[in-house]
Design an enzyme around this catalytic site. Structure first.
Site, PDB file in Angstrom:
ATOM      1  N   ASP A   1      -2.914   2.697  -6.171  1.00 39.55           N
ATOM      2  CA  ASP A   1      -1.827   2.629  -5.085  1.00 39.55           C
ATOM      3  C   ASP A   1      -1.749   1.512  -4.049  1.00 39.55           C
ATOM      4  O   ASP A   1      -0.937   1.308  -3.201  1.00 39.55           O
ATOM      5  CB  ASP A   1      -1.954   4.034  -4.439  1.00 39.55           C
ATOM      6  CG  ASP A   1      -3.285   3.918  -3.412  1.00 39.55           C
ATOM      7  OD1 ASP A   1      -4.029   3.418  -3.735  1.00 39.55           O
ATOM      8  OD2 ASP A   1      -3.268   5.016  -2.688  1.00 39.55           O
ATOM      9  N   GLU A   2      -2.337   0.269  -4.392  1.00 42.13           N
ATOM     10  CA  GLU A   2      -2.365  -1.016  -3.702  1.00 42.13           C
ATOM     11  C   GLU A   2      -2.372  -2.190  -4.549  1.00 42.13           C
ATOM     12  O   GLU A   2      -2.922  -2.184  -5.548  1.00 42.13           O
ATOM     13  CB  GLU A   2      -3.597  -0.948  -2.835  1.00 42.13           C
ATOM     14  CG  GLU A   2      -3.694  -0.138  -1.817  1.00 42.13           C
ATOM     15  CD  GLU A   2      -4.974  -0.193  -1.058  1.00 42.13           C
ATOM     16  OE1 GLU A   2      -5.362  -1.378  -0.377  1.00 42.13           O
ATOM     17  OE2 GLU A   2      -6.011   0.390  -0.930  1.00 42.13           O
TER      18      GLU A   2
ATOM     19  N   ASP B   1       0.941  -1.246  -0.057  1.00 39.65           N
ATOM     20  CA  ASP B   1      -0.184   0.067  -0.027  1.00 39.65           C
ATOM     21  C   ASP B   1       0.790   1.360   0.217  1.00 39.65           C
ATOM     22  O   ASP B   1       1.608   1.252   0.998  1.00 39.65           O
ATOM     23  CB  ASP B   1      -0.907  -0.233   1.281  1.00 39.65           C
ATOM     24  CG  ASP B   1      -2.015   1.188   1.073  1.00 39.65           C
ATOM     25  OD1 ASP B   1      -1.900   1.799   0.383  1.00 39.65           O
ATOM     26  OD2 ASP B   1      -2.721   1.143   2.339  1.00 39.65           O
TER      27      ASP B   1
END
Lengths: 412, 77
Positions: free
Chosen positions: A103-104, A9
């Site tokens: 973003d993960e 993350d």
């Protein structure tokens, strides 16, 4: 072999990218926003978070919380490319990388230890490579556990730049007192419903009788019980192997509330073109078209229509959605509009029977080819040329963005 | 300040493309730091973007790999 799942993350992703690119922003409270007039904070830097600036705040709220806050208009191209670079780094450790959001990502690193070392070493290598190859200010929190649910929980436990490993033996004690709302997939509404049943912690959820959970929540009842025990069956789905899209849609928060039907029709045409072009790009057609409307008080509703024949033709989508609009008596001006098609089928290669339909297919195909080569809306509908509602607008990128594929993407 | 103006660039090809200095409106700017790089697409053309600093201001240079042309996209004080 026990699965080993890693969740990566990126910390304050958009803000960190902006601070990396612009040295004058480093160490300062910044908030990344869209360029629309009615935009919200998409990411706040950790310096801004200390003042209470949160994602979703409007500019006035954010500035009240943090007077020295610097607003930065986000650049989605920058974030998308950075996300792709991050995924490429992860793919060098395992072919099983699932892009969960911009973003993960989840990575199945089961069996990777012989090549790259134990999980903690793999996590450290990922962090080091992201800093070295993308930017020294880009940090990530990593969670490692036997499944995706626990890996996500682990990465949330230490931010920023954390590394938390949850072993099978740690699960019962970790979950016993953990509030149910901390689990991935259990939102505020479900938490309130569980709390009303006297279930406040994961330990209590895991011990709750399956029959009661099933009666209250239907088929997800048993899954909730499993989640309370840290059991989660969903595997890492590598990029490119995702399920076929269930719908293709776009929505947009309008720059100002709009009551004029002619203006609304223009936005609907643009949205229909975006939906049609993306469906055609992926050789998909939809049997249902849907219009979503949001009023200024955030009351949102959708109306859909089932078609006799599936379509990805911009003009057909537009015409059907206009039909839906005409049947609605709008009670106020409109804040947001959305168009989507669903009940998808693969486009057949069958040539249309009538010349008019064949000509229309050739026209769309030619438009798509030109736009693919020269970008954006090089060729578009004349109605949209006067004032493109998307011009000079950097929309807030959807959390559902993926590096490839045709997942539902909303531009808000 | 958004610009999109054509510029002349001296660049080094060494493990990728690295701009070293650029000429804009008759003045030469030496690049002291490349703070960020990313890529985007304009149709089929790939564009490489460079956030660069001359020590006092931040600039965004873009290189279009199809037209082989450089442009100065933005200047930040």
């Amino acid at each position: 072999m026990t699965p080993v799942i890693m969740h990566v993350d990126m910390n304050a992703f958009f803000a960190s990218v902006e601070q990396q690119a612009n040295t004058s922003l480093r160490g300062k409270p910044i908030a990344v926003i869209g360029s629309a007039q009615r935009t919200v904070v998409t990411t706040a830097s950790y310096e801004a978070r200390k003042f209470g600036v949160k994602t979703g705040m409007n500019k006035a709220e954010a500035k009240r919380a943090c007077p020295p806050l610097i607003f930065v208009i986000g650049d989605n191209r920058k974030y998308m490319d950075t996300s792709v670079c991050m995924l490429e780094i992860l793919k060098s450790f395992s072919p099983k990388v699932e892009a969960y959001s911009i973003d993960e990502a989840f990575v199945d690193i089961t069996g990777c230890s012989s090549a790259f070392g134990p999980p903690s070493v793999i996590a450290a290598s990922v962090k080091a490579r992201i800093r070295a190859e993308i930017g020294s200010l880009l940090t990530c929190s990593v969670g490692i556990a036997p499944n995706k649910l626990l890996a996500k929980l682990a990465s949330d436990m230490k931010k920023p730049d954390g590394l938390v490993i949850i072993g099978e033996e740690d699960v019962p004690s970790l979950l016993e007192g953990l509030p149910v709302g901390e689990l991935w997939g259990i939102g505020p509404r479900l938490t309130a419903q569980l709390n009303a049943m006297g279930i406040a912690t994961c330990g209590e959820l895991g011990r709750a009788p399956a029959s009661i959970l099933r009666e209250r929540f239907g088929i997800i009842g048993e899954r909730l019980k499993d989640m309370g025990q840290g059991i989660y069956g969903s595997v890492v789905v590598p990029i490119g192997q995702e399920e076929e899209a269930k719908s293709v849609g776009h929505s947009m928060t309008l720059p100002a509330d709009v009551a004029d039907r002619a203006a609304i029709r223009k936005y609907i045409l643009k949205l229909s073109e975006m939906v049609g072009a993306r469906a055609r790009e992926h050789n998909l057609k939809g049997r249902k078209v849907c219009l979503t409307v949001r009023y200024p008080d955030f009351y949102t509703f959708s109306r859909q229509k089932t078609l006799a024949e599936p379509t990805n033709d911009t003009r057909a989508i537009y015409a059907w959605v206009l039909g839906i609009l005409e049947a609605i008596r709008l009670r106020t001006a409109v804040r947001l509009l959305g168009v989507s098609i669903s009940d998808m089928v693969k486009s057949s290669l069958q040539i249309p029977l009538f010349e008019e339909d064949r000509a229309r297919e050739r026209l769309l195909s030619a438009m798509d080819a030109v736009n693919r080569s020269f970008g954006g809306s090089t060729i578009t509908w004349a109605t949209l040329l006067e004032e493109d509602p998307w011009e000079e607008r950097s929309g807030v990128i959807s959390p559902s963005w993926r590096p490839e594929g045709v997942k539902r993407v909303n531009v808000k | 300040m958004k610009l999109g103006e054509p510029v002349k660039v001296v660049a080094v090809f060494d493990k990728g493309l690295k701009p070293a200095k650029f000429k804009w409106r008759g003045r030469v700017y030496g690049i002291k730091d490349i703070t960020y790089t990313w890529a985007s697409r304009d149709g089929s053309a790939k564009i490489l973007h460079f956030s660069v600093s001359d020590g006092s201001s931040l600039y965004e240079l873009a290189y279009n790999q199809s037209t082989l042309k450089w442009s100065l996209e933005e200047v930040l004080p």
